[in-house]
Scaffold this motif. Structure first.
Motif, PDB file in Angstrom:
ATOM      1  N   PHE A 168     -44.747  38.000 -34.978  1.00 35.02           N
ATOM      2  CA  PHE A 168     -44.507  37.096 -33.853  1.00 35.02           C
ATOM      3  C   PHE A 168     -45.272  37.497 -32.596  1.00 35.02           C
ATOM      4  O   PHE A 168     -45.883  36.653 -31.939  1.00 35.02           O
ATOM      5  CB  PHE A 168     -43.004  36.975 -33.576  1.00 35.02           C
ATOM      6  CG  PHE A 168     -42.266  36.316 -34.704  1.00 35.02           C
ATOM      7  CD1 PHE A 168     -42.451  34.971 -34.979  1.00 35.02           C
ATOM      8  CD2 PHE A 168     -41.412  37.039 -35.506  1.00 35.02           C
ATOM      9  CE1 PHE A 168     -41.792  34.359 -36.025  1.00 35.02           C
ATOM     10  CE2 PHE A 168     -40.740  36.442 -36.564  1.00 35.02           C
ATOM     11  CZ  PHE A 168     -40.940  35.094 -36.825  1.00 35.02           C
ATOM     12  N   VAL A 169     -45.252  38.773 -32.223  1.00 37.86           N
ATOM     13  CA  VAL A 169     -45.981  39.201 -31.026  1.00 37.86           C
ATOM     14  C   VAL A 169     -47.497  39.003 -31.206  1.00 37.86           C
ATOM     15  O   VAL A 169     -48.146  38.465 -30.311  1.00 37.86           O
ATOM     16  CB  VAL A 169     -45.631  40.653 -30.639  1.00 37.86           C
ATOM     17  CG1 VAL A 169     -46.550  41.169 -29.548  1.00 37.86           C
ATOM     18  CG2 VAL A 169     -44.174  40.739 -30.191  1.00 37.86           C
ATOM     19  N   GLY A 205     -34.480  35.739 -29.556  1.00 36.21           N
ATOM     20  CA  GLY A 205     -33.323  36.121 -30.369  1.00 36.21           C
ATOM     21  C   GLY A 205     -33.274  37.616 -30.601  1.00 36.21           C
ATOM     22  O   GLY A 205     -32.198  38.231 -30.579  1.00 36.21           O
ATOM     23  N   TYR A 206     -34.418  38.217 -30.799  1.00 41.53           N
ATOM     24  CA  TYR A 206     -34.490  39.666 -31.014  1.00 41.53           C
ATOM     25  C   TYR A 206     -34.096  40.421 -29.744  1.00 41.53           C
ATOM     26  O   TYR A 206     -33.366  41.410 -29.797  1.00 41.53           O
ATOM     27  CB  TYR A 206     -35.908  40.047 -31.436  1.00 41.53           C
ATOM     28  CG  TYR A 206     -36.104  41.517 -31.661  1.00 41.53           C
ATOM     29  CD1 TYR A 206     -35.601  42.137 -32.792  1.00 41.53           C
ATOM     30  CD2 TYR A 206     -36.789  42.289 -30.742  1.00 41.53           C
ATOM     31  CE1 TYR A 206     -35.785  43.494 -33.010  1.00 41.53           C
ATOM     32  CE2 TYR A 206     -36.979  43.640 -30.945  1.00 41.53           C
ATOM     33  CZ  TYR A 206     -36.466  44.239 -32.080  1.00 41.53           C
ATOM     34  OH  TYR A 206     -36.643  45.575 -32.282  1.00 41.53           O
ATOM     35  N   ILE A 207     -34.538  39.951 -28.604  1.00 42.54           N
ATOM     36  CA  ILE A 207     -34.248  40.628 -27.342  1.00 42.54           C
ATOM     37  C   ILE A 207     -32.769  40.486 -26.963  1.00 42.54           C
ATOM     38  O   ILE A 207     -32.134  41.458 -26.560  1.00 42.54           O
ATOM     39  CB  ILE A 207     -35.142  40.076 -26.211  1.00 42.54           C
ATOM     40  CG1 ILE A 207     -36.590  40.472 -26.456  1.00 42.54           C
ATOM     41  CG2 ILE A 207     -34.679  40.566 -24.846  1.00 42.54           C
ATOM     42  CD1 ILE A 207     -37.583  39.791 -25.543  1.00 42.54           C
ATOM     43  N   TYR A 208     -32.236  39.279 -27.089  1.00 45.22           N
ATOM     44  CA  TYR A 208     -30.884  39.023 -26.610  1.00 45.22           C
ATOM     45  C   TYR A 208     -29.809  39.111 -27.686  1.00 45.22           C
ATOM     46  O   TYR A 208     -28.634  38.950 -27.390  1.00 45.22           O
ATOM     47  CB  TYR A 208     -30.826  37.668 -25.907  1.00 45.22           C
ATOM     48  CG  TYR A 208     -31.630  37.652 -24.638  1.00 45.22           C
ATOM     49  CD1 TYR A 208     -31.234  38.402 -23.548  1.00 45.22           C
ATOM     50  CD2 TYR A 208     -32.807  36.924 -24.546  1.00 45.22           C
ATOM     51  CE1 TYR A 208     -31.973  38.411 -22.383  1.00 45.22           C
ATOM     52  CE2 TYR A 208     -33.556  36.927 -23.383  1.00 45.22           C
ATOM     53  CZ  TYR A 208     -33.129  37.670 -22.307  1.00 45.22           C
ATOM     54  OH  TYR A 208     -33.873  37.684 -21.157  1.00 45.22           O
ATOM     55  N   GLY A 209     -30.186  39.356 -28.921  1.00 45.89           N
ATOM     56  CA  GLY A 209     -29.210  39.465 -30.000  1.00 45.89           C
ATOM     57  C   GLY A 209     -28.513  40.811 -30.024  1.00 45.89           C
ATOM     58  O   GLY A 209     -28.887  41.752 -29.327  1.00 45.89           O
ATOM     59  N   ALA A 268     -37.000  43.576 -36.781  1.00 47.41           N
ATOM     60  CA  ALA A 268     -37.904  44.324 -35.908  1.00 47.41           C
ATOM     61  C   ALA A 268     -39.350  44.296 -36.411  1.00 47.41           C
ATOM     62  O   ALA A 268     -40.283  44.080 -35.638  1.00 47.41           O
ATOM     63  CB  ALA A 268     -37.428  45.763 -35.764  1.00 47.41           C
ATOM     64  N   GLY A 269     -39.553  44.510 -37.681  1.00 46.87           N
ATOM     65  CA  GLY A 269     -40.913  44.510 -38.224  1.00 46.87           C
ATOM     66  C   GLY A 269     -41.602  43.175 -38.073  1.00 46.87           C
ATOM     67  O   GLY A 269     -42.789  43.108 -37.708  1.00 46.87           O
ATOM     68  N   ILE A 310     -43.055  28.011 -30.016  1.00 42.62           N
ATOM     69  CA  ILE A 310     -42.215  28.151 -31.211  1.00 42.62           C
ATOM     70  C   ILE A 310     -42.084  29.616 -31.622  1.00 42.62           C
ATOM     71  O   ILE A 310     -41.000  30.074 -31.984  1.00 42.62           O
ATOM     72  CB  ILE A 310     -42.762  27.278 -32.356  1.00 42.62           C
ATOM     73  CG1 ILE A 310     -42.519  25.801 -32.016  1.00 42.62           C
ATOM     74  CG2 ILE A 310     -42.119  27.638 -33.685  1.00 42.62           C
ATOM     75  CD1 ILE A 310     -43.217  24.831 -32.920  1.00 42.62           C
ATOM     76  N   PHE A 311     -43.156  30.377 -31.536  1.00 41.13           N
ATOM     77  CA  PHE A 311     -43.096  31.784 -31.931  1.00 41.13           C
ATOM     78  C   PHE A 311     -42.399  32.654 -30.892  1.00 41.13           C
ATOM     79  O   PHE A 311     -42.128  33.824 -31.144  1.00 41.13           O
ATOM     80  CB  PHE A 311     -44.500  32.314 -32.240  1.00 41.13           C
ATOM     81  CG  PHE A 311     -44.922  32.049 -33.649  1.00 41.13           C
ATOM     82  CD1 PHE A 311     -44.927  33.066 -34.582  1.00 41.13           C
ATOM     83  CD2 PHE A 311     -45.299  30.785 -34.064  1.00 41.13           C
ATOM     84  CE1 PHE A 311     -45.304  32.828 -35.889  1.00 41.13           C
ATOM     85  CE2 PHE A 311     -45.674  30.529 -35.364  1.00 41.13           C
ATOM     86  CZ  PHE A 311     -45.675  31.554 -36.284  1.00 41.13           C
ATOM     87  N   THR A 312     -42.097  32.090 -29.723  1.00 40.52           N
ATOM     88  CA  THR A 312     -41.328  32.817 -28.717  1.00 40.52           C
ATOM     89  C   THR A 312     -39.844  32.841 -29.072  1.00 40.52           C
ATOM     90  O   THR A 312     -39.148  33.801 -28.750  1.00 40.52           O
ATOM     91  CB  THR A 312     -41.516  32.163 -27.334  1.00 40.52           C
ATOM     92  OG1 THR A 312     -42.905  32.181 -27.017  1.00 40.52           O
ATOM     93  CG2 THR A 312     -40.740  32.876 -26.259  1.00 40.52           C
ATOM     94  N   ILE A 313     -39.361  31.839 -29.760  1.00 41.24           N
ATOM     95  CA  ILE A 313     -37.927  31.716 -30.064  1.00 41.24           C
ATOM     96  C   ILE A 313     -37.390  32.927 -30.826  1.00 41.24           C
ATOM     97  O   ILE A 313     -36.370  33.499 -30.417  1.00 41.24           O
ATOM     98  CB  ILE A 313     -37.650  30.387 -30.792  1.00 41.24           C
ATOM     99  CG1 ILE A 313     -37.950  29.218 -29.855  1.00 41.24           C
ATOM    100  CG2 ILE A 313     -36.207  30.331 -31.285  1.00 41.24           C
ATOM    101  CD1 ILE A 313     -37.983  27.873 -30.524  1.00 41.24           C
TER     102      ILE A 313
END
Length: 107
Positions: free
Chosen positions: A44-45, A24-28, A37-38, A17-20
């Motif tokens: 999340f990481v 989105g951040y990478i491919y958005g 970003a923060g 779930i925390f990967t989603i």
């Protein structure tokens, strides 16, 4: 007490779930995801590291991994954080080898 299989299932779902949001951040679009970003870097990481390492080798290693990630990222950036994780895995491997040799010698 929570069974091992149940704990592992919960950790796996948290990890997925925390990967989603990270995907989105990478491919958005860069202009749209900048505001997240923060949260990605500091929420999340670390949760992914915690849940992944916990499944891999236990809670102690997971807490050390998150602490190393956040400390290195805050002090020196992304590259240092990645190198810190690599160093942590190498140190863990060395510790496991030493522990196995000692146990073999005492037996």
């Amino acid at each position: 007490m929570i069974r091992t299989a149940t704990k592992r299932s919960i950790l796996r779902w948290v990890h997925l779930i925390f990967t989603i949001p990270i995907l989105g951040y990478i491919y958005g679009e860069p202009s749209e995801v900048q505001q997240y970003a923060g949260a990605v870097r500091f929420v999340f990481v670390p949760v992914l590291i915690l849940s992944g390492y916990w499944m891999y080798s236990g809670v102690f290693f997971a807490i050390m991994g998150v602490a190393a990630w956040l400390g290195a990222y805050q002090l020196s950036g992304y590259g240092a954080a990645i190198l810190g994780q690599v160093a942590l895995f190498i140190a863990r491997r060395i510790w496991l080898v030493i522990r196995a040799r000692r146990s073999k010698q005492s037996a």
